[in-house]
Motif scaffolding. Sequence first.
Motif, mmCIF file in Angstrom:
data_model
loop_
_atom_site.group_PDB
_atom_site.id
_atom_site.type_symbol
_atom_site.label_atom_id
_atom_site.label_comp_id
_atom_site.label_asym_id
_atom_site.label_seq_id
_atom_site.Cartn_x
_atom_site.Cartn_y
_atom_site.Cartn_z
ATOM 1 N N MET A 9 0.925 -1.267 0.084
ATOM 2 C CA MET A 9 -0.237 0.123 -0.005
ATOM 3 C C MET A 9 0.879 1.132 -0.095
ATOM 4 N N THR A 10 0.502 2.188 -0.973
ATOM 5 C CA THR A 10 1.402 3.241 -1.099
ATOM 6 C C THR A 10 1.081 4.269 0.035
ATOM 7 N N GLU A 11 1.991 5.264 0.305
ATOM 8 C CA GLU A 11 1.882 6.168 1.385
ATOM 9 C C GLU A 11 0.531 6.941 1.261
ATOM 10 N N ALA A 12 0.362 7.322 -0.271
ATOM 11 C CA ALA A 12 -1.101 8.097 -0.605
ATOM 12 C C ALA A 12 -2.252 7.323 0.027
ATOM 13 N N HIS A 13 -2.213 5.918 -0.642
ATOM 14 C CA HIS A 13 -3.235 5.020 -0.072
ATOM 15 C C HIS A 13 -3.449 4.942 1.274
ATOM 16 N N ARG A 14 -2.396 4.820 2.151
ATOM 17 C CA ARG A 14 -2.549 4.768 3.443
ATOM 18 C C ARG A 14 -3.179 5.861 4.148
ATOM 19 N N ARG A 15 -2.693 7.125 3.486
ATOM 20 C CA ARG A 15 -3.103 8.369 4.229
ATOM 21 C C ARG A 15 -4.716 8.378 3.932
ATOM 22 N N ASP A 16 -4.968 8.014 2.604
ATOM 23 C CA ASP A 16 -6.566 8.138 2.321
ATOM 24 C C ASP A 16 -7.242 7.265 3.228
ATOM 25 N N TRP A 17 -6.847 6.018 3.489
ATOM 26 C CA TRP A 17 -7.504 4.986 4.408
ATOM 27 C C TRP A 17 -7.607 5.645 5.768
ATOM 28 N N VAL A 18 -6.526 6.334 6.431
ATOM 29 C CA VAL A 18 -6.613 6.778 7.626
ATOM 30 C C VAL A 18 -7.687 8.054 7.725
ATOM 31 N N GLU A 19 -7.416 8.743 6.584
ATOM 32 C CA GLU A 19 -8.338 10.223 6.629
ATOM 33 C C GLU A 19 -10.116 9.586 6.719
ATOM 34 N N ILE A 20 -10.451 8.459 5.879
ATOM 35 C CA ILE A 20 -11.593 7.918 5.860
ATOM 36 C C ILE A 20 -11.954 7.114 7.047
ATOM 37 N N ALA A 21 -11.063 6.556 7.870
ATOM 38 C CA ALA A 21 -11.346 6.013 8.979
ATOM 39 C C ALA A 21 -11.586 7.112 10.099
ATOM 40 N N ALA A 22 -10.662 8.286 10.088
ATOM 41 C CA ALA A 22 -10.914 9.201 10.986
ATOM 42 C C ALA A 22 -12.285 10.054 10.543
ATOM 43 N N THR A 23 -12.797 10.081 9.493
ATOM 44 C CA THR A 23 -13.982 10.896 9.230
ATOM 45 C C THR A 23 -14.956 10.261 9.730
ATOM 46 N N VAL A 24 -15.008 8.537 9.690
ATOM 47 C CA VAL A 24 -16.006 7.808 10.282
ATOM 48 C C VAL A 24 -16.114 8.053 11.754
ATOM 49 N N LEU A 25 -14.833 7.913 12.265
ATOM 50 C CA LEU A 25 -14.784 8.216 13.908
ATOM 51 C C LEU A 25 -15.466 9.680 14.092
ATOM 52 N N LEU A 26 -15.090 10.677 13.393
ATOM 53 C CA LEU A 26 -15.438 12.205 13.718
ATOM 54 C C LEU A 26 -17.038 11.939 13.706
ATOM 55 N N ALA A 27 -17.454 11.231 12.705
ATOM 56 C CA ALA A 27 -18.927 11.463 12.637
ATOM 57 C C ALA A 27 -19.659 10.626 13.859
ATOM 58 N N PHE A 28 -19.138 9.671 13.959
ATOM 59 C CA PHE A 28 -19.914 8.610 15.294
ATOM 60 C C PHE A 28 -19.633 9.480 16.479
ATOM 61 N N ALA A 29 -18.613 9.816 16.795
ATOM 62 C CA ALA A 29 -18.234 10.431 18.040
ATOM 63 C C ALA A 29 -19.189 11.702 18.207
ATOM 64 N N ALA A 30 -19.181 12.570 16.981
ATOM 65 C CA ALA A 30 -20.061 13.503 17.040
ATOM 66 C C ALA A 30 -21.419 13.403 17.512
ATOM 67 N N VAL A 31 -21.899 12.383 16.951
ATOM 68 C CA VAL A 31 -23.306 12.020 17.335
ATOM 69 C C VAL A 31 -23.613 11.281 18.630
ATOM 70 N N ALA A 32 -22.341 10.731 19.194
ATOM 71 C CA ALA A 32 -22.488 10.037 20.337
ATOM 72 C C ALA A 32 -22.356 11.183 21.474
ATOM 73 N N THR A 33 -21.673 12.307 21.406
ATOM 74 C CA THR A 33 -21.321 13.416 22.028
ATOM 75 C C THR A 33 -22.599 13.985 22.188
ATOM 76 N N ALA A 34 -23.375 14.295 21.239
ATOM 77 C CA ALA A 34 -24.617 14.945 21.309
ATOM 78 C C ALA A 34 -25.651 14.093 21.890
ATOM 79 N N TRP A 35 -25.773 12.919 21.670
ATOM 80 C CA TRP A 35 -26.575 12.034 22.591
ATOM 81 C C TRP A 35 -26.329 11.992 23.884
ATOM 82 N N SER A 36 -25.031 11.853 24.338
ATOM 83 C CA SER A 36 -24.570 11.683 25.769
ATOM 84 C C SER A 36 -25.046 13.191 26.172
ATOM 85 N N SER A 37 -24.970 14.300 25.556
ATOM 86 C CA SER A 37 -25.586 15.778 26.342
ATOM 87 C C SER A 37 -26.800 15.552 26.372
ATOM 88 N N TYR A 38 -27.616 15.063 25.599
ATOM 89 C CA TYR A 38 -29.150 15.157 25.533
ATOM 90 C C TYR A 38 -29.399 14.338 26.747
#
Length: 210
Positions: A1-30
């Motif tokens: 896996m090239t560095e560019a592909h690895r970075r893309d994979w990390v960014e996708i995984a980070a985006t998924v985590l950001l989305a779920f964590a944002a929803v979970a934060t809002a739910w916990s606050s509620y």
Amino acid sequence: MTEAHRRDWVEIAATVLLAFAAVATAWSSYQATRWNGEQAKTSGRVNKTRIEAARASDLANAQEQVDVATFMQWVDAYARGETELLNFYRERFREEFKPAFNAWIATKPLKTEGAPLTPFAMPQYRLAAKAEAGRLDRGAEELSAQVRRNIQRASNYVLGVVLFAVALFFAGMSTKLTAPGLRMTMLVVGYVIFVGTAVWIATSPVSVAV
């Protein structure tokens, strides 16, 4: 896996985590807000119940004073041999006092050694107001325990907000770092915190508006 592909994979995984964590934060606050509201409502019920218990206790004390006063008058009349006055007071005993008085008389207290000294020591002397006060006091204690549970639940959700925010931080930082190893480490830590917190929060009671 090239560095560019690895970075893309990390960014996708980070985006998924950001989305779920944002929803979970809002739910916990509620949920934290909801449980704080539940705690406030239950606290109001505790105060109301304790006021009712105090009223019932005051009534029981007043009734007991009436019973004591009329009984003492009866004793005085008995000591003086005033039969008419004796009957006068006996007829005016409260209904709750009469069973205890009759049971006490049946023990022949002047002749029976070890007999109860007064009707108030008899098991038949029961005040409904005193029993009601006891019931309300127990209810207030149960509600107080519920208040403490609701406070703990709200606190747990607040901690969940903090932990999800930490997961958001690690997810966000993983997209900004250039070192592959450090970037991956930040992402993995973020996921570990998120998953652990999500599993814990999933076991917590839920309060919803109806």
